[in-house]
Design a protein around this motif. Sequence first.
Motif, short mmCIF file in Angstrom:
data_model
loop_
_atom_site.label_atom_id
_atom_site.label_comp_id
_atom_site.label_asym_id
_atom_site.label_seq_id
_atom_site.Cartn_x
_atom_site.Cartn_y
_atom_site.Cartn_z
N GLU A 1 11.57 -12.33 1.89
CA GLU A 1 11.26 -12.07 3.16
C GLU A 1 10.59 -10.61 3.22
O GLU A 1 11.23 -9.77 2.54
CB GLU A 1 12.54 -11.61 3.98
N PRO A 2 9.61 -10.28 3.96
CA PRO A 2 9.00 -9.13 3.98
C PRO A 2 9.88 -7.95 4.71
O PRO A 2 10.63 -8.08 5.33
CB PRO A 2 7.88 -9.39 5.07
N THR A 3 9.56 -7.00 3.78
CA THR A 3 10.44 -5.59 4.05
C THR A 3 9.60 -4.56 4.26
O THR A 3 8.67 -4.12 3.44
CB THR A 3 11.38 -5.19 2.93
N HIS A 4 9.38 -3.80 5.31
CA HIS A 4 8.47 -2.74 5.67
C HIS A 4 9.09 -1.50 5.44
O HIS A 4 10.09 -1.28 5.59
CB HIS A 4 8.03 -2.90 7.03
N ALA A 5 8.27 -0.65 4.46
CA ALA A 5 8.76 0.61 4.15
C ALA A 5 9.02 1.46 5.38
O ALA A 5 8.17 1.43 6.45
CB ALA A 5 8.04 1.19 3.31
N MET B 1 -1.39 -15.20 7.11
CA MET B 1 -1.47 -13.77 7.47
C MET B 1 -1.49 -12.90 6.11
O MET B 1 -0.83 -13.45 5.19
CB MET B 1 -0.25 -13.63 8.13
N THR B 2 -2.14 -11.98 5.95
CA THR B 2 -2.11 -11.20 4.85
C THR B 2 -1.15 -10.27 4.63
O THR B 2 -0.48 -9.50 5.49
CB THR B 2 -3.55 -10.20 4.86
N GLN B 3 -0.59 -10.09 3.40
CA GLN B 3 0.68 -9.32 2.87
C GLN B 3 -0.22 -8.21 2.22
O GLN B 3 -0.86 -8.54 1.16
CB GLN B 3 1.43 -10.28 2.23
N LYS B 4 0.48 -6.96 2.54
CA LYS B 4 0.04 -6.11 1.87
C LYS B 4 1.10 -5.14 0.75
O LYS B 4 2.25 -5.15 1.29
CB LYS B 4 -0.05 -4.72 2.78
N ILE B 5 0.68 -5.23 -0.26
CA ILE B 5 1.57 -4.54 -1.46
C ILE B 5 0.72 -3.32 -2.41
O ILE B 5 -0.36 -3.33 -2.13
CB ILE B 5 1.91 -5.89 -2.39
N GLY B 6 1.85 -2.69 -2.80
CA GLY B 6 1.30 -1.75 -3.94
C GLY B 6 1.02 -2.47 -5.33
O GLY B 6 1.90 -3.16 -5.67
N PHE B 7 -0.14 -1.94 -5.79
CA PHE B 7 -0.32 -2.62 -6.96
C PHE B 7 -0.47 -1.40 -8.27
O PHE B 7 -1.43 -0.62 -8.25
CB PHE B 7 -1.70 -3.01 -6.95
N GLN C 1 2.16 0.42 4.92
CA GLN C 1 2.76 -0.71 5.38
C GLN C 1 2.97 -1.69 4.26
O GLN C 1 2.72 -2.91 4.58
CB GLN C 1 2.07 -1.30 6.40
N TRP C 2 3.19 -1.64 3.10
CA TRP C 2 3.33 -2.28 1.80
C TRP C 2 4.65 -3.05 2.15
O TRP C 2 5.66 -2.48 2.45
CB TRP C 2 3.35 -1.57 0.75
N THR C 3 4.80 -4.28 1.83
CA THR C 3 5.99 -4.91 1.93
C THR C 3 6.59 -5.11 0.48
O THR C 3 7.74 -5.52 0.42
CB THR C 3 5.74 -6.44 2.45
N HIS C 4 5.86 -4.65 -0.51
CA HIS C 4 6.54 -4.49 -1.99
C HIS C 4 5.61 -3.89 -2.84
O HIS C 4 4.44 -3.53 -2.53
CB HIS C 4 6.23 -6.38 -2.39
N GLY D 1 -4.49 -14.23 -0.31
CA GLY D 1 -3.99 -13.68 1.08
C GLY D 1 -3.01 -12.25 0.65
O GLY D 1 -2.18 -12.17 1.62
N ILE D 2 -3.16 -11.91 -0.58
CA ILE D 2 -2.17 -10.65 -0.63
C ILE D 2 -3.38 -9.43 -0.95
O ILE D 2 -3.94 -9.35 -1.67
CB ILE D 2 -1.54 -10.80 -2.05
N GLU D 3 -3.29 -8.54 0.04
CA GLU D 3 -3.90 -7.31 -0.14
C GLU D 3 -3.22 -6.31 -1.01
O GLU D 3 -2.20 -5.68 -0.45
CB GLU D 3 -4.15 -6.60 1.28
N ALA D 4 -3.60 -6.09 -2.13
CA ALA D 4 -3.14 -5.11 -3.17
C ALA D 4 -3.61 -3.84 -3.16
O ALA D 4 -4.87 -3.78 -3.61
CB ALA D 4 -2.90 -5.85 -4.46
#
Length: 413
Positions: free
Chosen positions: A409-413, A1-7, A124-127, A31-34
Motif C-alpha cells: 500500500e502506498p505510504t506518503h511521507a 499511475m506513476t509512483q515516486k520513490i527515493g533511489f 512525496q515518495w512512497t518508498h 511507471g516508477i519515478e525514482a
Amino acid sequence: MTQKIGFFIPEFPGQTHIFLWREHQALAELGIEAEFVSTSHPPKAVASHSWAEEARGKTSYLLPFGARDTPAVLGELMRAGPSGIGRSLAAAASAEVRSPVGRLRLLAMIPAAAKLAWFARRGQWTHIHVHSCADAANVAALASLLSGIPYSLTLHGPTLEGYGPNQPQKWRNAAFATVISRRLFDVVSERLNGAKPSRIAIAPMGVDLDQIHRSRPYVSWKPGEPCRIFTCGRLNPVKGHDILLETVEMLRERGIDVRLQIAGEDEQGGRGYRTTLEAMIRDKRLTESVELLGAVSETRVRQALEDAHIFALASLDEGISVAIMEAMAMELPVIVTDVGGNSELIDHGVDAILVQPRQPKEMADAIEEVLGNEDFSRRLRQASRAKIAARFHHRISAQAIAGFLRQQEPTHA
C-alpha cells in the motif's frame, strides 16, 4: 499511475554505477519515478561516465550537513514527535555494533535520517530503495522509524560481512529486499534467519543490449601481432589485478606480445591501491605492456571491449560482475575466476571460461588455448551474448523492485 520513490545510492555517481543508471531508466519505463538521493559526492576521479553531470544535477545529497539543513532536520524531528524519536534512539541503543564508538556513530546518523525523511516528504515518495546494506541502510532504517516511510535493500555482495555490523536490524525492518545471486540469497537465508523480510527476490543486475553491441565483427588474434587483453574493475586487491599482471608476465615469457588495459580507479581517486599496482608494473618491467586507464566512461569501455582479443578478470570474489556481462554481450572470449556468483553467470566451456583464483598459470593456459583455437573461441563468442540476452538483461532487477512496490500500500511521507 506513476509512483515516486527515493533511489538511495552511496557516493553517487561512482565508477561502478552504470547499471544503477540503467535500472533507474528501466524503472521509469515501468511507471516508477525514482529520484536519486545519496550520502555524498564521490571523488571526482571516479565520476567519469558521460551521464555523471546529469546524475549529479538530479541527486539530493545528505552530506555535507550545513547550517541551512538545521530547520528541515528539526522540523522532521518535531514531526516525528517523542514516539518517532524514541523509536530511533531505541534502535540505535539496541543495534548490534562492535564498540561504544560504533553506537555513537549510529546515533550521529539520526540527523541524516531526519534529512532523508525531509527529502521523502518534500518529494512525496512512497518508498525508499537503498542500493547498499552498509551505513545507507542504517540511515534509511532510522528514517523509517522517524517518518513511517518504508524502505527496501539490494545486496550486491560479494559478501554480507563487507557491509558492516547491525545487519539483522537493517533487514528485519525492510519491506523487501533483492539480492543479485543465488549464493547471496543462501547467505542471507542462513545468517539472517528470523531477521530477513518475507519478500526477497534473486534479481541480478544486467546490461542494456540495445546499447552494448559490436559495431564491427570480432577480429581474431594472429601470432606475431600484439594480443590485446582488457579488464574492468575498481583498483582494489579483491579484483585480482596483481594476479592478472603475473598472467601477463607468463604469457610474455611464452612469446606472446600481450598488451593489457585495466579500466578502473581506486576508492581514493588514484592515491590508494593504484600506487601499489604502478610499483608492481615497474618491478615486472611491464610499463610498455600494461596501461592503467583509470575510471573511464562507458563509451571508452565499449571501445576497449571492441578492440580486445580477450576479456580477463582475476578477481578473488564477486557478486555477479556486470563488467563480465558487458564483455559477454560484446561477444568477446571471456576468461574469469570461478568465485562468488560467476558460476551462476557462466557455463564453463560453453559461453566463457572459469579458472581457479590465485592461479595465474591456469589463466595464462586458458588464454593461450582460446587464442590458439579459433573454433573454440567462436563458439564461446556466439553463446555469450545469447546467455546475457536470455538471463541478464537490464530490466530484471527493475522488474523485481517494481513488482514488490505494487504489492504494498502506498505510504506518503
